[in-house]
Design an enzyme around this catalytic site. Structure first.
Site, PDB file in Angstrom:
ATOM      1  N   CYS A 116       1.024  -1.264  -0.005  1.00  0.00           N
ATOM      2  CA  CYS A 116      -0.116  -0.047   0.029  1.00  0.00           C
ATOM      3  C   CYS A 116       1.004   1.300   0.027  1.00  0.00           C
ATOM      4  O   CYS A 116       0.349   2.424  -0.284  1.00  0.00           O
ATOM      5  CB  CYS A 116      -0.956  -0.076   0.907  1.00  0.00           C
ATOM      6  SG  CYS A 116      -2.065  -1.353   1.018  1.00  0.00           S
ATOM      7  N   HIS A 252      -3.494   7.493   2.085  1.00  0.00           N
ATOM      8  CA  HIS A 252      -3.835   6.106   1.641  1.00  0.00           C
ATOM      9  C   HIS A 252      -5.262   5.700   2.421  1.00  0.00           C
ATOM     10  O   HIS A 252      -5.482   5.964   3.399  1.00  0.00           O
ATOM     11  CB  HIS A 252      -2.668   5.050   2.155  1.00  0.00           C
ATOM     12  CG  HIS A 252      -3.177   3.833   1.871  1.00  0.00           C
ATOM     13  ND1 HIS A 252      -3.692   3.140   0.638  1.00  0.00           N
ATOM     14  CD2 HIS A 252      -3.112   2.645   2.777  1.00  0.00           C
ATOM     15  CE1 HIS A 252      -3.859   2.016   0.858  1.00  0.00           C
ATOM     16  NE2 HIS A 252      -3.682   1.358   2.007  1.00  0.00           N
ATOM     17  N   ASN A 282      -9.951   0.010  -0.154  1.00  0.00           N
ATOM     18  CA  ASN A 282      -8.555  -0.008   0.008  1.00  0.00           C
ATOM     19  C   ASN A 282      -8.060  -0.541  -1.414  1.00  0.00           C
ATOM     20  O   ASN A 282      -8.162  -1.710  -1.552  1.00  0.00           O
ATOM     21  CB  ASN A 282      -7.931  -0.565   1.094  1.00  0.00           C
ATOM     22  CG  ASN A 282      -6.248  -0.738   1.059  1.00  0.00           C
ATOM     23  OD1 ASN A 282      -5.886  -0.185   0.221  1.00  0.00           O
ATOM     24  ND2 ASN A 282      -6.021  -1.081   2.270  1.00  0.00           N
TER      25      ASN A 282
HETATM   26  N1  ACO Z   1     -18.095  -8.899   9.018  1.00  0.00           N
HETATM   27  C1  ACO Z   1     -18.556  -8.930  10.222  1.00  0.00           C
HETATM   28  N2  ACO Z   1     -17.662  -9.089  11.477  1.00  0.00           N
HETATM   29  C2  ACO Z   1     -16.524  -9.272  11.171  1.00  0.00           C
HETATM   30  C3  ACO Z   1     -15.665  -9.097   9.843  1.00  0.00           C
HETATM   31  C4  ACO Z   1     -16.978  -8.590   8.751  1.00  0.00           C
HETATM   32  N3  ACO Z   1     -16.230  -8.631   7.666  1.00  0.00           N
HETATM   33  N4  ACO Z   1     -14.698  -9.025   9.754  1.00  0.00           N
HETATM   34  C5  ACO Z   1     -14.223  -9.503  11.259  1.00  0.00           C
HETATM   35  N5  ACO Z   1     -15.208  -9.398  11.923  1.00  0.00           N
HETATM   36  C6  ACO Z   1     -15.451  -9.780  13.176  1.00  0.00           C
HETATM   37  C7  ACO Z   1     -14.268 -10.641  13.658  1.00  0.00           C
HETATM   38  O1  ACO Z   1     -14.350 -11.967  13.482  1.00  0.00           O
HETATM   39  C8  ACO Z   1     -14.248 -10.354  15.138  1.00  0.00           C
HETATM   40  O2  ACO Z   1     -15.208 -11.046  15.832  1.00  0.00           O
HETATM   41  P1  ACO Z   1     -15.071 -11.761  17.405  1.00  0.00           P
HETATM   42  O3  ACO Z   1     -14.778 -10.663  18.358  1.00  0.00           O
HETATM   43  O4  ACO Z   1     -16.200 -12.424  17.520  1.00  0.00           O
HETATM   44  O5  ACO Z   1     -13.452 -12.523  17.212  1.00  0.00           O
HETATM   45  C9  ACO Z   1     -14.811  -8.758  15.275  1.00  0.00           C
HETATM   46  O6  ACO Z   1     -15.405  -8.695  14.110  1.00  0.00           O
HETATM   47  C10 ACO Z   1     -13.753  -7.622  15.703  1.00  0.00           C
HETATM   48  O7  ACO Z   1     -12.456  -7.954  14.643  1.00  0.00           O
HETATM   49  P2  ACO Z   1     -11.452  -6.914  14.598  1.00  0.00           P
HETATM   50  O8  ACO Z   1     -10.534  -7.561  13.671  1.00  0.00           O
HETATM   51  O9  ACO Z   1     -10.844  -6.589  15.921  1.00  0.00           O
HETATM   52  O10 ACO Z   1     -12.206  -5.497  14.241  1.00  0.00           O
HETATM   53  P3  ACO Z   1     -11.395  -4.151  14.026  1.00  0.00           P
HETATM   54  O11 ACO Z   1     -12.486  -3.185  14.685  1.00  0.00           O
HETATM   55  O12 ACO Z   1      -9.806  -4.022  14.255  1.00  0.00           O
HETATM   56  O13 ACO Z   1     -11.754  -3.932  12.408  1.00  0.00           O
HETATM   57  C11 ACO Z   1     -10.463  -3.851  10.347  1.00  0.00           C
HETATM   58  C12 ACO Z   1     -11.001  -4.804  11.430  1.00  0.00           C
HETATM   59  C13 ACO Z   1     -11.592  -3.289   9.714  1.00  0.00           C
HETATM   60  C14 ACO Z   1      -9.427  -4.882   9.295  1.00  0.00           C
HETATM   61  C15 ACO Z   1      -9.437  -3.117  10.925  1.00  0.00           C
HETATM   62  O14 ACO Z   1      -8.764  -3.609  11.901  1.00  0.00           O
HETATM   63  C16 ACO Z   1      -8.574  -2.396  10.005  1.00  0.00           C
HETATM   64  O15 ACO Z   1      -9.027  -1.601   9.342  1.00  0.00           O
HETATM   65  N6  ACO Z   1      -7.128  -2.530   9.961  1.00  0.00           N
HETATM   66  C17 ACO Z   1      -6.144  -2.011   9.216  1.00  0.00           C
HETATM   67  C18 ACO Z   1      -6.040  -2.330   7.947  1.00  0.00           C
HETATM   68  C19 ACO Z   1      -5.137  -1.463   7.217  1.00  0.00           C
HETATM   69  O16 ACO Z   1      -4.788  -0.454   7.389  1.00  0.00           O
HETATM   70  N7  ACO Z   1      -4.424  -2.100   6.322  1.00  0.00           N
HETATM   71  C20 ACO Z   1      -3.416  -1.215   5.480  1.00  0.00           C
HETATM   72  C21 ACO Z   1      -2.489  -1.654   4.789  1.00  0.00           C
HETATM   73  S1  ACO Z   1      -3.208  -2.606   3.843  1.00  0.00           S
HETATM   74  C22 ACO Z   1      -1.989  -3.099   2.601  1.00  0.00           C
HETATM   75  O17 ACO Z   1      -0.967  -3.110   2.779  1.00  0.00           O
HETATM   76  C23 ACO Z   1      -2.363  -4.360   1.748  1.00  0.00           C
END
Ligand code: ACO
Length: 325
Positions: A116, A252, A282
């Site tokens: 990214c 980004h 993204n």
């Molecule tokens: N729909 C419903 N529930 C979901 C989904 C979904 N699509 N995805 C995950 N969950 C659930 C999980 O299973 C978890 O359930 P549990 O508590 O029963 O285990 C719960 O939601 C919470 O999961 P988290 O991963 O803790 O959720 P979070 O609030 O952190 O959101 C997310 C996840 C959106 C991925 C976030 O962490 C994020 O944006 N991270 C950064 C990603 C990023 O910036 N990447 C940048 C670089 S990308 C690159 O370089 C290619």
């Protein structure tokens, strides 16, 4: 020693595939909901490449549009840098394929792999070529088909990404003539200790397969805000620019919550932040130039504006760049 040439952004272009995949359609494929995706990420929909539509095809289209916006032809380009983590082939570089598609027959062409952060890395690299006079006009492209490396049964990743391409033309202008315009600085970082937080579980020398994207999302999130804020502070410091003087932040587009947290931490007014994440998802290395393209075309970014770009991605890698249009 000051540089002989400044890299002036002469034109910007973007390309998004026609097919739009909305959250409701995704919720028929995996156990998720429009509400969850919008609350956690701000994403409403993303574009997905058609069967057979390659990274190089999208990159060439964005490149063509950037050339037209800059008023230059393929004969003027002597460097093509494509930032991508989803190349058409293991080799040659997607940049070489784009070079042929655009009819560019001189100079160098190569890919940059910083996931990214790829566009910021590519912009910084091309800027260095131009500053030393090794390139007179460079085409810098970020292009991705992440739809091809997603595990479409993994709800924690498949809802986040989209496909697309964005491009800029950098022209070398003698520093004495450039005035305040051009790329004013960049700051790049990598910390390979965090490879396991965001990677693709395949590759030619390990599995002989392409593999699928794997991410420990909540841990990447924690690094993102801190690293991006650091990159912004460092690039501003290096260019002797006050963050308050920046006209537009073009981040980004990974997650609306990350954009808001960074803006809050650095005291950046939300009205100065260009956001496309709700409509593009993204798009990895394509996200910054796609957002730039949108803000230039709709008249927000104007000649003379100071623009700050930043990104963070797999590696972990992160970085920022400052340019005056
Ligand atoms: N729909 C419903 N529930 C979901 C989904 C979904 N699509 N995805 C995950 N969950 C659930 C999980 O299973 C978890 O359930 P549990 O508590 O029963 O285990 C719960 O939601 C919470 O999961 P988290 O991963 O803790 O959720 P979070 O609030 O952190 O959101 C997310 C996840 C959106 C991925 C976030 O962490 C994020 O944006 N991270 C950064 C990603 C990023 O910036 N990447 C940048 C670089 S990308 C690159 O370089 C290619």
């Amino acid at each position: 020693m000051s540089d002989a040439f400044r890299s002036v952004i002469a034109g910007v272009g973007g390309y998004l595939p026609e097919r739009v995949l909305g959250n409701d359609e995704l919720s028929l494929m995996v156990d998720t909901s429009d509400e969850w995706i919008r609350d956690r990420t701000g994403i409403r929909e993303r574009h997905v490449a058609a069967d057979g539509e390659t990274t190089s095809a999208m990159a060439a289209e964005a490149g063509k549009r950037a050339l037209a916006a800059a008023g230059v032809g393929p004969e003027d380009i002597d460097l093509i840098v494509v930032a991508t983590a989803t190349p058409d082939m293991t080799f040659p570089a997607t940049a070489a394929i784009v070079q042929a598609k655009l009819g560019v027959t001189r100079g160098a062409a190569f890919d940059i792999q910083a996931v990214c952060t790829g566009f910021v890395y590519a912009l910084s690299t091309a800027d260095n070529f131009i500053a030393r006079g090794q390139s007179k006009a460079a085409l810098v492209i970020g292009a991705e088909t992440f739809s091809r490396i997603l595990d479409w049964s993994d709800r924690s990743t498949c809802v986040l990404f989209g496909d697309g391409a964005g491009a800029v033309v950098l022209k070398g202008v003698p520093t004495a003539e450039a005035g305040e315009r051009g790329v004013l600085g960049s700051y790049l970082r990598s910390d390979g200790r965090y490879v396991d937080l965001l990677y693709v579980d395949g590759g030619p020398s390990s599995t002989k397969t392409v593999g699928h994207l794997r991410m420990v999302g909540n841990q990447v999130f924690r690094h993102a805000v801190r690293n991006i804020a650091e990159a912004i502070e460092r690039v501003a410091e290096g260019a002797s620019v006050d963050i308050a003087d920046v006209d537009w932040f073009v981040p980004h587009q990974a997650n609306q919550r990350i954009l808001e947290a960074v803006a809050k931490r650095l005291g950046i007014d939300e009205s100065k932040v260009v956001t496309t994440v709700s409509r593009h998802g993204n798009t990895s290395a394509a996200s910054v130039p796609l957002a730039l393209d949108e803000a230039v075309r709709d008249g927000r970014i104007k000649s003379g504006d100071l623009v700050l770009m930043e990104a963070m991605g797999g590696g972990l890698t992160w970085g920022a760049a400052l340019a005056r249009f």
